[in-house]
Design a protein around this motif. Sequence first.
Motif, mmCIF file in Angstrom:
data_model
loop_
_atom_site.group_PDB
_atom_site.id
_atom_site.type_symbol
_atom_site.label_atom_id
_atom_site.label_comp_id
_atom_site.label_asym_id
_atom_site.label_seq_id
_atom_site.Cartn_x
_atom_site.Cartn_y
_atom_site.Cartn_z
ATOM 1 N N THR A 76 -3.915 -8.314 8.551
ATOM 2 C CA THR A 76 -2.817 -7.520 9.119
ATOM 3 C C THR A 76 -2.590 -6.290 8.261
ATOM 4 O OG1 THR A 76 -1.740 -9.514 9.955
ATOM 5 C CG2 THR A 76 -0.385 -7.530 9.803
ATOM 6 N N LEU A 77 -2.469 -5.145 8.913
ATOM 7 C CA LEU A 77 -2.129 -3.895 8.246
ATOM 8 C C LEU A 77 -0.794 -3.444 8.819
ATOM 9 C CD1 LEU A 77 -2.894 -1.507 6.404
ATOM 10 C CD2 LEU A 77 -4.012 -0.475 8.385
ATOM 11 N N ILE A 89 0.870 -1.184 0.000
ATOM 12 C CA ILE A 89 0.000 0.000 0.000
ATOM 13 C C ILE A 89 0.904 1.230 0.000
ATOM 14 C CG2 ILE A 89 -1.741 1.306 1.253
ATOM 15 C CD1 ILE A 89 -2.612 -1.279 2.576
ATOM 16 N N TRP A 114 1.691 -2.387 3.916
ATOM 17 C CA TRP A 114 1.121 -3.567 3.296
ATOM 18 C C TRP A 114 -0.149 -3.977 4.021
ATOM 19 C CZ3 TRP A 114 4.935 -3.705 6.895
ATOM 20 C CH2 TRP A 114 4.762 -4.566 7.968
ATOM 21 N N ILE A 115 -0.941 -4.790 3.347
ATOM 22 C CA ILE A 115 -2.109 -5.425 3.947
ATOM 23 C C ILE A 115 -2.062 -6.896 3.562
ATOM 24 C CG2 ILE A 115 -3.619 -4.872 1.995
ATOM 25 C CD1 ILE A 115 -5.917 -4.631 4.117
ATOM 26 N N SER A 116 -2.451 -7.760 4.490
ATOM 27 C CA SER A 116 -2.479 -9.189 4.193
ATOM 28 C C SER A 116 -3.669 -9.834 4.890
ATOM 29 C CB SER A 116 -1.184 -9.873 4.628
ATOM 30 O OG SER A 116 -1.043 -9.840 6.027
ATOM 31 N N LEU A 152 -0.113 4.882 2.501
ATOM 32 C CA LEU A 152 0.280 5.122 3.891
ATOM 33 C C LEU A 152 1.601 5.885 3.946
ATOM 34 C CD1 LEU A 152 -0.479 1.599 5.399
ATOM 35 C CD2 LEU A 152 -1.772 3.685 5.769
#
Length: 148
Positions: free
Chosen positions: A140-141, A91, A99-101, A94
């Motif tokens: 998770t962010l 991402i 990241w996002i998962s 931000l």
Amino acid sequence: MFLSLSAEHDRAGSTYSSLYGEYGLGPRKTLGVELGYTDQGETTALMWLQTTLDKPEWTNRFAVSAGLGAVERDGVYTPLGQIKAGWGRGIEALPGGGWISAEASFRVTGTFETARVRQGWVTYETTYLTPEKSGKAEVTLGFRPRDR
């Protein structure tokens, strides 16, 4: 290499603490280990292997893993197996990037149970393994507050 210590506490007051580690075996394979302990006296040990299913130029990342281990309860060890599938992506919106998962996992372990059968004057005792199954989903962010 990545290491993480974590602690969980649920609504019923139960706790779980764990040490989680990952080690990259190459660009597409990761070896992992998780050691855990509950306040109920249960200890788990799990080792797993993960592989990616995507290509480096893809924005979205996909991975699957499978692992084996054991659960110790009151001095009795039972087998533990896990499969997991995950998705993730970077991402840029931000600060510093991130990241996002999302991951979904399924675990199977067991408990030993004893059954007694009486036939006339003779009593037979049999011990068998009863499977316990659990599923889990996580999101998770993550972000990098600094370039380092």
